[in-house]
Write a protein that holds these residues in place. Sequence first.
Motif, mmCIF file in Angstrom:
data_model
loop_
_atom_site.group_PDB
_atom_site.id
_atom_site.type_symbol
_atom_site.label_atom_id
_atom_site.label_comp_id
_atom_site.label_asym_id
_atom_site.label_seq_id
_atom_site.Cartn_x
_atom_site.Cartn_y
_atom_site.Cartn_z
ATOM 1 N N PHE A 42 0.900 -1.223 0.054
ATOM 2 C CA PHE A 42 0.187 0.034 -0.027
ATOM 3 C C PHE A 42 0.989 1.263 -0.047
ATOM 4 O O PHE A 42 0.600 2.240 -0.794
ATOM 5 C CB PHE A 42 -0.954 -0.078 1.216
ATOM 6 C CG PHE A 42 -1.748 1.360 1.413
ATOM 7 C CD1 PHE A 42 -2.827 1.715 0.351
ATOM 8 C CD2 PHE A 42 -1.516 1.991 2.482
ATOM 9 C CE1 PHE A 42 -3.584 2.691 0.502
ATOM 10 C CE2 PHE A 42 -2.336 3.292 2.465
ATOM 11 C CZ PHE A 42 -3.470 3.495 1.669
ATOM 12 N N GLY A 43 1.931 1.165 0.957
ATOM 13 C CA GLY A 43 2.651 2.384 0.877
ATOM 14 C C GLY A 43 3.498 2.817 -0.458
ATOM 15 O O GLY A 43 3.799 3.887 -0.848
ATOM 16 N N MET A 44 4.070 1.636 -0.958
ATOM 17 C CA MET A 44 4.766 1.685 -2.309
ATOM 18 C C MET A 44 3.693 2.157 -3.422
ATOM 19 O O MET A 44 4.008 3.022 -4.149
ATOM 20 C CB MET A 44 5.255 0.478 -2.772
ATOM 21 C CG MET A 44 6.282 -0.272 -2.117
ATOM 22 S SD MET A 44 6.861 -1.824 -2.702
ATOM 23 C CE MET A 44 8.626 -1.892 -2.025
ATOM 24 N N LEU A 45 2.418 1.914 -3.320
ATOM 25 C CA LEU A 45 1.416 2.435 -4.285
ATOM 26 C C LEU A 45 1.444 3.741 -4.059
ATOM 27 O O LEU A 45 1.227 4.731 -5.166
ATOM 28 C CB LEU A 45 -0.111 1.698 -4.312
ATOM 29 C CG LEU A 45 -0.067 0.377 -4.727
ATOM 30 C CD1 LEU A 45 -1.231 -0.198 -4.415
ATOM 31 C CD2 LEU A 45 0.195 0.137 -6.188
ATOM 32 N N LEU A 46 1.294 4.145 -2.673
ATOM 33 C CA LEU A 46 0.986 5.804 -2.683
ATOM 34 C C LEU A 46 2.376 6.299 -2.904
ATOM 35 O O LEU A 46 2.429 7.433 -3.657
ATOM 36 C CB LEU A 46 0.819 5.959 -1.080
ATOM 37 C CG LEU A 46 -0.373 5.616 -0.454
ATOM 38 C CD1 LEU A 46 -0.253 5.660 1.019
ATOM 39 C CD2 LEU A 46 -1.488 6.334 -1.057
ATOM 40 N N SER A 47 3.493 5.648 -2.777
ATOM 41 C CA SER A 47 4.904 6.449 -3.239
ATOM 42 C C SER A 47 4.829 6.520 -4.879
ATOM 43 O O SER A 47 5.189 7.642 -5.552
ATOM 44 C CB SER A 47 5.972 5.491 -2.970
ATOM 45 O OG SER A 47 7.265 6.130 -3.480
ATOM 46 N N ILE A 48 4.300 5.530 -5.654
ATOM 47 C CA ILE A 48 4.113 5.644 -7.068
ATOM 48 C C ILE A 48 3.266 6.932 -7.491
ATOM 49 O O ILE A 48 3.547 7.594 -8.552
ATOM 50 C CB ILE A 48 3.683 4.269 -7.601
ATOM 51 C CG1 ILE A 48 4.682 3.113 -7.611
ATOM 52 C CG2 ILE A 48 3.370 4.412 -9.291
ATOM 53 C CD1 ILE A 48 4.295 1.708 -7.643
ATOM 54 N N ARG A 49 2.342 7.032 -6.660
ATOM 55 C CA ARG A 49 1.373 8.126 -6.845
ATOM 56 C C ARG A 49 1.880 9.334 -6.434
ATOM 57 O O ARG A 49 1.214 10.488 -6.425
ATOM 58 C CB ARG A 49 -0.063 7.835 -6.458
ATOM 59 C CG ARG A 49 -0.648 6.462 -6.986
ATOM 60 C CD ARG A 49 -2.156 6.248 -6.465
ATOM 61 N NE ARG A 49 -3.002 7.342 -7.035
ATOM 62 C CZ ARG A 49 -3.625 7.285 -8.271
ATOM 63 N NH1 ARG A 49 -3.458 6.349 -9.049
ATOM 64 N NH2 ARG A 49 -4.496 8.151 -8.570
ATOM 65 N N LYS A 50 3.228 9.253 -5.903
ATOM 66 C CA LYS A 50 3.844 10.629 -5.437
ATOM 67 C C LYS A 50 3.213 11.143 -4.207
ATOM 68 O O LYS A 50 3.307 12.407 -4.179
ATOM 69 C CB LYS A 50 3.997 11.580 -6.601
ATOM 70 C CG LYS A 50 4.834 11.121 -7.751
ATOM 71 C CD LYS A 50 5.008 12.279 -8.743
ATOM 72 C CE LYS A 50 5.562 11.567 -10.133
ATOM 73 N NZ LYS A 50 7.004 10.919 -9.874
ATOM 74 N N TYR A 51 2.646 10.285 -3.277
ATOM 75 C CA TYR A 51 2.121 10.800 -1.917
ATOM 76 C C TYR A 51 3.359 11.138 -1.154
ATOM 77 O O TYR A 51 4.182 10.111 -0.724
ATOM 78 C CB TYR A 51 1.037 9.830 -1.366
ATOM 79 C CG TYR A 51 0.635 10.558 -0.146
ATOM 80 C CD1 TYR A 51 -0.265 11.307 -0.053
ATOM 81 C CD2 TYR A 51 0.676 9.574 1.011
ATOM 82 C CE1 TYR A 51 -0.810 11.676 1.108
ATOM 83 C CE2 TYR A 51 0.362 10.203 2.310
ATOM 84 C CZ TYR A 51 -0.493 11.081 2.195
ATOM 85 O OH TYR A 51 -1.096 11.615 3.517
ATOM 86 N N LYS A 52 3.374 12.380 -0.577
ATOM 87 C CA LYS A 52 4.700 12.945 0.330
ATOM 88 C C LYS A 52 4.974 11.858 1.374
ATOM 89 O O LYS A 52 6.334 11.762 1.676
ATOM 90 C CB LYS A 52 4.359 14.205 0.675
ATOM 91 C CG LYS A 52 5.761 14.964 1.482
ATOM 92 C CD LYS A 52 5.428 16.278 1.945
ATOM 93 C CE LYS A 52 6.548 17.138 2.554
ATOM 94 N NZ LYS A 52 6.052 18.287 2.828
ATOM 95 N N TYR A 53 3.966 11.246 2.201
ATOM 96 C CA TYR A 53 4.252 10.645 3.315
ATOM 97 C C TYR A 53 4.083 9.299 3.047
ATOM 98 O O TYR A 53 3.831 8.372 4.255
ATOM 99 C CB TYR A 53 3.031 11.006 4.288
ATOM 100 C CG TYR A 53 3.410 12.637 4.843
ATOM 101 C CD1 TYR A 53 4.415 13.206 5.344
ATOM 102 C CD2 TYR A 53 2.337 13.556 4.203
ATOM 103 C CE1 TYR A 53 4.723 14.505 5.484
ATOM 104 C CE2 TYR A 53 2.490 14.821 4.552
ATOM 105 C CZ TYR A 53 3.469 15.394 5.203
ATOM 106 O OH TYR A 53 3.782 16.693 5.536
ATOM 107 N N ALA A 54 4.266 8.640 1.764
ATOM 108 C CA ALA A 54 4.026 7.242 1.528
ATOM 109 C C ALA A 54 5.086 6.357 2.572
ATOM 110 O O ALA A 54 4.730 5.320 3.124
ATOM 111 C CB ALA A 54 4.444 6.929 0.156
#
Length: 276
Positions: free
Chosen positions: A44-56
Motif C-alpha cells: 500500500f505504501g509503495m502504491l502511494l509512493s508511485i502516486r507521489k504521495y509525500k508521506y508514503a
Amino acid sequence: MIKKYKLPIVMLVIFELLAIILWLLLDNIFYLFNFSYIGCIIAFGMLLSIRKYKYARLIIQFGVGIYMFFYLGIISSENMNIEGFWYYLFLGVFQAAVIHYVVAKIFGPFIFGRGWCGYACWNAMIFDLLPYKIPRMLRRKRLGFIRYIMFILFLAFIVVIFMFHVNNIEKIMSWSFILVNLFYYAIGIILAFYFKDNRAFCKYICPITIFLKPASYFSILRIKVDSKRCILCGRCKKICPMNVDVTDNRRSRKNGTECILCTECIKICPKNALKL
C-alpha cells in the motif's frame, strides 16, 4: 500501467507466500496474519509512493513499526531486539523474533538490502521525524566500531544469563525489550541533534547493521544510475540520509551497503537518471 505497479505487487506476493508457507509449516495461523499484514502495508505504501504521495514511506514505517513494537514487543511480550533473537536462538525456539531476524535482517537483505531500516524499523520511524533529514555534518567513520561493541555486549548478556541459569528469564526479556528501546530512542535523538543527522544512530550505534551489511552487498533491489542521463549535479549525494554514492553502480560504491531505499535521491534527480 501494470509495469508501473510491478514492485508493490511483487512485494505483496513475496510476503503472502511467506505467510502461507510459515502458517502451514509451523501450524500457526498467526504467521498468516503477521506477514499478510506487513506485506499489505508495504504494498500500500509503495502504491502511494508511485502516486507521489509525500508521506508514503512514513505510513509504511508507522504501520509496520507500531505493530511490531506495541503488538509483538509489548502486548505479546516477544523481545524483538537483538538480545531477543539470541535468547530464542539459544533456546532452540523458532519464534517470532528468530523468524523476524531471518526474514528481515539475515536473508531478506539479499533481496531488499537495508529496506528494513528505511521502511520498518520502529526506532528509525521516530528518528526520521527529527529536523535533520539531510545530514549537515560529515560522516564520522571512526565511530563505526561502536556498533560492534553493542553487538558483543548483547550477545554476552544472553550468554551470561544462560551460564548462570538466571530465573524469570522471560520477564527479564520483556523488560529488556522496553528498556533497551528507551535507551535507543534517547541516544538516537541525542546523537541526531549533536551530529545534525537523523540517522546518526543507524550509522554508529545500531548493532543490527552487522547482520544487514553483508547480505546488502548482494541485494537485488538497488538504486541504479543511468550514466548517460546523469549530469553529476551532486544533489543525490547531498540529500542521502545514509551518505551513499548512488552515482556509482558498482556494488563496492561508497557506503553502498547502507542504502535504505528511501528513494529521496530518485525524487530529487532533475534528469530522472536514478531508478530502483
